[in-house]
Structure formats: structure tokens, C-alpha cells
Design a protein around this motif. Structure first.
Motif, PDB file in Angstrom:
ATOM      1  N   GLU A  51       0.852  -1.187   0.000  1.00 44.89           N
ATOM      2  CA  GLU A  51       0.000   0.000   0.000  1.00 44.89           C
ATOM      3  C   GLU A  51       0.888   1.238   0.000  1.00 44.89           C
ATOM      4  O   GLU A  51       2.082   1.162   0.320  1.00 44.89           O
ATOM      5  N   GLN A  87      -3.866   7.763   6.212  1.00 45.64           N
ATOM      6  CA  GLN A  87      -5.091   7.026   5.889  1.00 45.64           C
ATOM      7  C   GLN A  87      -6.214   7.406   6.852  1.00 45.64           C
ATOM      8  O   GLN A  87      -5.994   7.560   8.058  1.00 45.64           O
ATOM      9  N   SER A 121     -16.485   1.490   0.938  1.00 42.48           N
ATOM     10  CA  SER A 121     -15.103   1.703   1.361  1.00 42.48           C
ATOM     11  C   SER A 121     -14.564   2.987   0.749  1.00 42.48           C
ATOM     12  O   SER A 121     -14.772   3.274  -0.428  1.00 42.48           O
ATOM     13  N   ALA A 129     -10.878   5.441   0.886  1.00 41.36           N
ATOM     14  CA  ALA A 129      -9.487   5.540   1.331  1.00 41.36           C
ATOM     15  C   ALA A 129      -9.149   6.940   1.820  1.00 41.36           C
ATOM     16  O   ALA A 129      -8.047   7.167   2.306  1.00 41.36           O
ATOM     17  N   THR A 133     -11.783   8.955  -3.726  1.00 45.58           N
ATOM     18  CA  THR A 133     -11.023   8.009  -2.915  1.00 45.58           C
ATOM     19  C   THR A 133     -11.811   6.722  -2.649  1.00 45.58           C
ATOM     20  O   THR A 133     -11.337   5.860  -1.912  1.00 45.58           O
ATOM     21  N   ARG A 135     -13.208   3.064  -2.890  1.00 44.48           N
ATOM     22  CA  ARG A 135     -12.665   1.796  -3.374  1.00 44.48           C
ATOM     23  C   ARG A 135     -13.836   0.952  -3.883  1.00 44.48           C
ATOM     24  O   ARG A 135     -14.383   0.130  -3.144  1.00 44.48           O
TER      25      ARG A 135
END
Length: 290
Positions: free
Chosen positions: A163, A168, A268, A270, A279, A281
Motif C-alpha cells: 500500500e 489514511q 469503502s 481511502a 477516494t 474503493r
């Protein structure tokens, strides 16, 4: 009172009733069926990532005081825990008929490998970990390998988890790596597939020896009515290997503290905010948790 004013008042009353009914239905739904949960930390990587949003299945193991909702809004100073709503359901550990681990209605035992949300009684915080130990099990870490009842679990190398080394989530946490790269570089963890005695398999991460001081432990004998929980990001998880306490571990988890089972990621992101659509997912939407 004029007919116009009476009509306005009746409309306001009906609106308030609708809101109250909606809140009651939502509260009942959340208490009996599903509870939303947002992943705030990396302790369950790579099974769960910071910013994953899921619903906890409360029907999986029955109900206890922990099934009741909690309301926490730090900005407003609101801190209402499940025990404030349903403390009357909590067992008295010193009572004459106290059940080990507390009582549950329509209760059933979680299985090894289940990903479970539970309430830490010392501070009322909800945590999410994986069940690795059931009542009576002897749990030990030996050279970073989980041992259950004197036998090491099966581990299979599964490449690396990579990653970006960037902040985060809303808390802007930096990920954990084998070695610290430059900002934006590849943050690498060794990845393994761990198989428990009941055949349940899942990924675990390793970032090196003795990162959290729990690669080698004594033997933990799980008490009756309790569970032993561990995070999949083994070197960066405050779990049952550490005594329960604020900003500490989880200790042995009483069954009555279990909220429910996490089955599927619904959404989800990020980024620092779920509104930052760039961002999101999308590959994790409705992702099954294993």
C-alpha cells in the motif's frame, strides 16, 4: 383558534410523530438486526482496511446488553453507551446465578475464524477482531506463529501486501511496513494464509519480529464463557494478548460483550472523508469478509 392555525399545528404534530416513529423503527432495527461499523484502524489488514464500512449481523449469536446501540458524538460531549440504554440486561458477575461470560438471549457460540465486533467494558468502545480461541482453548504465540492447544496453525506464504505510505482515514494514520519508505512509496508487509483447526482460512500480515512484543507469549487459557480475539495485522493489533484497558488491549472477551458478526463490507473510502468520491474503493463494495 382559526382553522388555518389548527391546520398548521396538526401538520407540525404529524411531522413530529413521523420523526419519532422513524427514530423508534431505526433504533429497533439497529438493536435487533444490524449495526453500522466504520473501520478506524489498520489492526485487521488486509482483511479490513481503514475506511471500510460494514453492517454487523446482530442475529448471528443472539442478544445481550451489547446489542443495544450507543451514541457517541465527541464534538457535542455526547457519550451514551449500550450499558446506559440496557444496563439492566448485564449480568452481575458476583451474583449467585452468574453465568460465565454473562448471559445472551437466543445465544450461540461464535466459530474460530469469525470476524466479530465486541464492546470493551472498560471504556465502552466497540472493537473488531477475529475469533481464534474458544472457551477452554490454550492459545500461545511462538516465533510469530499462532499455536492452539499446543499445535501450530497452518501457514502458507501468500506474497506481500503493498500500500502507499500515505496518511489514511479521518485520523490520518500512517500504515505500518517492514521498512519505512519515503512518503508515497510502497509500504510492504509479508502476507500469509492462516488456516485454523476448523478449516477456516484467512490472510494475516507480518512486518517483522517483536514489533509489538507479542511474537512470543506465555500460554493463555481461555476462561469459560469467553473468547480470545486477535487482529489479522498481527504486529499492530491491541487484542486479547494484552490486558483490557483504554488505549490498550482487549483481554479475554466475555460472550455478553459480543455485538455481532461482520460478514460483508458495504462501502469503502481511502480518504479522510466518505464524501471524497475520488477516494472510494469500488472494488471493495459488497466485498465478502473471510
Amino acid at each position: 383558534m382559526s382553522e388555518e392555525k389548527s391546520g398548521v399545528l396538526a401538520s407540525v404534530v404529524e411531522t413530529v410523530k413521523t420523526i419519532v416513529y422513524a427514530l423508534l423503527i431505526a433504533g429497533l432495527f439497529r438493536t435487533l438486526f444490524f449495526q453500522p461499523f466504520w473501520i478506524p484502524s489498520g489492526s485487521m489488514k488486509d482483511t479490513l482496511l481503514i475506511g471500510d464500512f460494514l453492517f454487523v449481523n446482530k442475529m448471528a449469536y443472539g442478544y445481550s446488553y451489547a446489542s443495544c446501540p450507543s451514541i457517541r458524538v465527541a464534538a457535542l460531549g455526547i457519550d451514551i453507551g449500550a450499558d446506559d440504554f440496557c444496563g439492566f440486561l448485564q449480568s452481575d458477575p458476583d451474583g449467585p446465578e452468574a453465568e460465565p461470560g454473562g448471559s445472551r438471549i437466543f445465544g450461540s457460540m461464535p466459530e474460530r475464524g469469525d470476524v466479530v465486533v465486541f464492546r470493551r467494558q472498560v471504556d465502552g468502545i466497540d472493537l473488531i477482531k477475529r475469533v481464534v480461541g474458544l472457551p477452554g482453548d490454550r492459545i500461545q504465540m511462538v516465533d510469530g506463529v499462532l499455536n492452539i492447544n499446543g499445535e501450530p496453525v497452518q501457514l502458507e506464504e501468500a506474497g506481500q501486501f503493498v500500500e502507499a505510505y500515505l496518511p489514511q482515514g479521518p485520523q490520518r494514520q500512517m500504515p505500518n511496513c517492514i521498512s519505512r519508505p519515503a512518503p508515497g512509496g510502497d509500504c510492504v508487509s509479508d502476507r500469509y494464509i492462516e488456516t485454523l483447526p476448523n478449516g477456516a482460512s484467512h490472510a494475516v500480515l507480518d512486518t517483522g519480529p517483536e514489533v509489538n512484543g507479542a511474537d512470543d507469549t506465555g500460554i493463555y487459557t481461555v476462561p469459560e464463557g469467553h473468547l480470545f480475539m486477535m487482529g489479522d495485522n498481527r504486529d499492530h493489533s491491541a487484542d486479547s494478548r494484552f490486558p483490557a484497558g483504554p488505549r490498550s488491549g482487549a483481554g479475554y472477551v466475555p460472550l455478553e460483550d459480543v455485538v455481532g458478526r461482520a460478514d460483508r463490507v458495504i462501502f469503502s473510502s481511502a480518504g479522510a472523508s466518505m464524501l471524497a468520491f475520488w477516494t472510494w474503493r469500488s472494488d471493495r463494495f459488497f466485498h465478502r469478509i473471510e
